[in-house]
Scaffold this active site. Sequence first.
Site, PDB file in Angstrom:
ATOM      1  N   ARG A   1      -8.537  -5.906   0.119  1.00  0.00           N
ATOM      2  CA  ARG A   1      -7.935  -4.565   0.117  1.00  0.00           C
ATOM      3  C   ARG A   1      -8.969  -3.454   0.292  1.00  0.00           C
ATOM      4  O   ARG A   1      -8.628  -2.364   0.749  1.00  0.00           O
ATOM      5  CB  ARG A   1      -7.146  -4.358  -1.176  1.00  0.00           C
ATOM      6  CG  ARG A   1      -5.899  -5.238  -1.223  1.00  0.00           C
ATOM      7  CD  ARG A   1      -5.025  -4.809  -2.352  1.00  0.00           C
ATOM      8  NE  ARG A   1      -3.857  -5.657  -2.514  1.00  0.00           N
ATOM      9  CZ  ARG A   1      -2.969  -5.498  -3.474  1.00  0.00           C
ATOM     10  NH1 ARG A   1      -3.115  -4.530  -4.359  1.00  0.00           N
ATOM     11  NH2 ARG A   1      -1.931  -6.286  -3.568  1.00  0.00           N
TER      12      ARG A   1
ATOM     13  N   ASP B   1       3.776   8.133 -10.805  1.00  0.00           N
ATOM     14  CA  ASP B   1       2.979   6.945 -10.503  1.00  0.00           C
ATOM     15  C   ASP B   1       1.514   7.363 -10.462  1.00  0.00           C
ATOM     16  O   ASP B   1       1.202   8.545 -10.298  1.00  0.00           O
ATOM     17  CB  ASP B   1       3.394   6.316  -9.160  1.00  0.00           C
ATOM     18  CG  ASP B   1       3.038   4.843  -9.084  1.00  0.00           C
ATOM     19  OD1 ASP B   1       3.921   3.988  -9.336  1.00  0.00           O
ATOM     20  OD2 ASP B   1       1.862   4.521  -8.806  1.00  0.00           O
TER      21      ASP B   1
HETATM   22  C1  LIG Z   1       5.241  -3.190  -9.568  1.00  0.00           C
HETATM   23  S1  LIG Z   1       5.432  -1.460  -9.489  1.00  0.00           S
HETATM   24  C2  LIG Z   1       6.926  -1.227 -10.422  1.00  0.00           C
HETATM   25  C3  LIG Z   1       7.875  -0.247  -9.762  1.00  0.00           C
HETATM   26  C4  LIG Z   1       9.218  -0.064 -10.450  1.00  0.00           C
HETATM   27  N1  LIG Z   1       9.054   0.455 -11.782  1.00  0.00           N
HETATM   28  C5  LIG Z   1       9.996  -1.353 -10.458  1.00  0.00           C
HETATM   29  O1  LIG Z   1      10.168  -1.973 -11.515  1.00  0.00           O
HETATM   30  O2  LIG Z   1      10.461  -1.777  -9.397  1.00  0.00           O
HETATM   31  C6  LIG Z   1       4.175  -0.923 -10.649  1.00  0.00           C
HETATM   32  C7  LIG Z   1       3.727   0.518 -10.457  1.00  0.00           C
HETATM   33  O3  LIG Z   1       2.918   0.916 -11.573  1.00  0.00           O
HETATM   34  C8  LIG Z   1       1.923   1.800 -11.115  1.00  0.00           C
HETATM   35  N2  LIG Z   1       0.798   1.841 -12.073  1.00  0.00           N
HETATM   36  C9  LIG Z   1      -0.150   0.907 -12.282  1.00  0.00           C
HETATM   37  N3  LIG Z   1      -1.048   1.343 -13.187  1.00  0.00           N
HETATM   38  C10 LIG Z   1      -0.640   2.570 -13.568  1.00  0.00           C
HETATM   39  C11 LIG Z   1      -1.157   3.545 -14.485  1.00  0.00           C
HETATM   40  N4  LIG Z   1      -2.286   3.334 -15.172  1.00  0.00           N
HETATM   41  N5  LIG Z   1      -0.478   4.711 -14.627  1.00  0.00           N
HETATM   42  C12 LIG Z   1       0.663   4.940 -13.921  1.00  0.00           C
HETATM   43  N6  LIG Z   1       1.202   4.073 -13.037  1.00  0.00           N
HETATM   44  C13 LIG Z   1       0.549   2.902 -12.864  1.00  0.00           C
HETATM   45  C14 LIG Z   1       1.521   1.191  -9.759  1.00  0.00           C
HETATM   46  O4  LIG Z   1       0.893   2.144  -8.908  1.00  0.00           O
HETATM   47  C15 LIG Z   1       2.868   0.687  -9.213  1.00  0.00           C
HETATM   48  O5  LIG Z   1       3.469   1.592  -8.321  1.00  0.00           O
END
Ligand SMILES: C[S@@+](CC[C@H](N)C(=O)[O-])C[C@H]1O[C@@H](n2cnc3c(N)ncnc32)[C@H](O)[C@@H]1O
Length: 285
Positions: free
Chosen positions: A43, A152
């Site tokens: 990545r 996010d």
């Molecule tokens: C797998 S997605 C989940 C999306 C949605 N909530 C769902 O369940 O379909 C996880 C998201 O968490 C965000 N994320 C990861 N670490 C984070 C942090 N420290 N603070 C805020 N968001 C975060 C990522 O960028 C990603 O978009």
Amino acid sequence: MESIQNVYKAELSDKDFGTLSNIITRETGIKMPIAKKVMLQARLKRRLTALKLFSFAEYTKFVLSPEGFSTELIHMIDAVSTNKTDFFREPVHFELLREVVLPRFLEHSSGQLFRVWSAGCSSGEEPYNIAMVIDDFLKGRSQIDYYVRASDISTAILRMAINAVYTEQRVLPVPKYMLHKYFMRSKDSNKKLFKVVPEIRNKVQFSRINFMDDTFKVPERFDVIFCRNVLIYFDRPTQKMVVSKLLRHLKPGGYLFIGHSESLIDMNLPLTGVRPTVFRKNKEE
Ligand SMILES: C[S@@+](CC[C@H](N)C(=O)[O-])C[C@H]1O[C@@H](n2cnc3c(N)ncnc32)[C@H](O)[C@@H]1O
């Protein structure tokens, strides 16, 4: 002169992986075991190309410099975050929202705003989905109004979310009647793209929030918080720390939804389970 082609051969050493993964975990909470080295290497190659660097050693040195740290961190975060999401992911949550949470709110409210937070909203499917379910439930009933805050850590994914355009494949889980009601089809029929209608987009407010920040810049308290499939990337102490901070923004009696592979067992939080992944915040003493 080294050619840009060499970037494709660049390898991330264990030492540089250790340095970069420590920074990522400290800044985002995301666990970075050595098993993620190949993923990180793949990545970050785009970043090497963008910065015209030829090795991960140079890249790591750049990230450790004051200039590199301030400009590159955001790109590293975009590169490591896992953004998998779907419309109607874990559909029982949307059923519960429609059949239990909203009727209860309507019964007890005297014209307040119904506030929902989609925390870790990825490319927007979850917050738009929440807004569509609420709108569909209200069916023009004007007793209450609502809005959805969506946040996010990844700026790249937030740009996609704000754009609100999805492919035919992405909207497959949306029931037909909702697709007609809440999406506009691209005028170019070859493209098969669907954009969320302004009435729904206007109800969703996006901002960048990192769960590792001491306080979230969120002034309000919510009736419902969705924080699904995010905690799974953190270790247990970080999960508890994040949920405790989220709870400061949940009203007593408000609902917290987490993902189906996540659990809050033994965290001793002021929550009562409603379903395995749905909780209500206890009333304050
Ligand atoms: C797998 S997605 C989940 C999306 C949605 N909530 C769902 O369940 O379909 C996880 C998201 O968490 C965000 N994320 C990861 N670490 C984070 C942090 N420290 N603070 C805020 N968001 C975060 C990522 O960028 C990603 O978009």
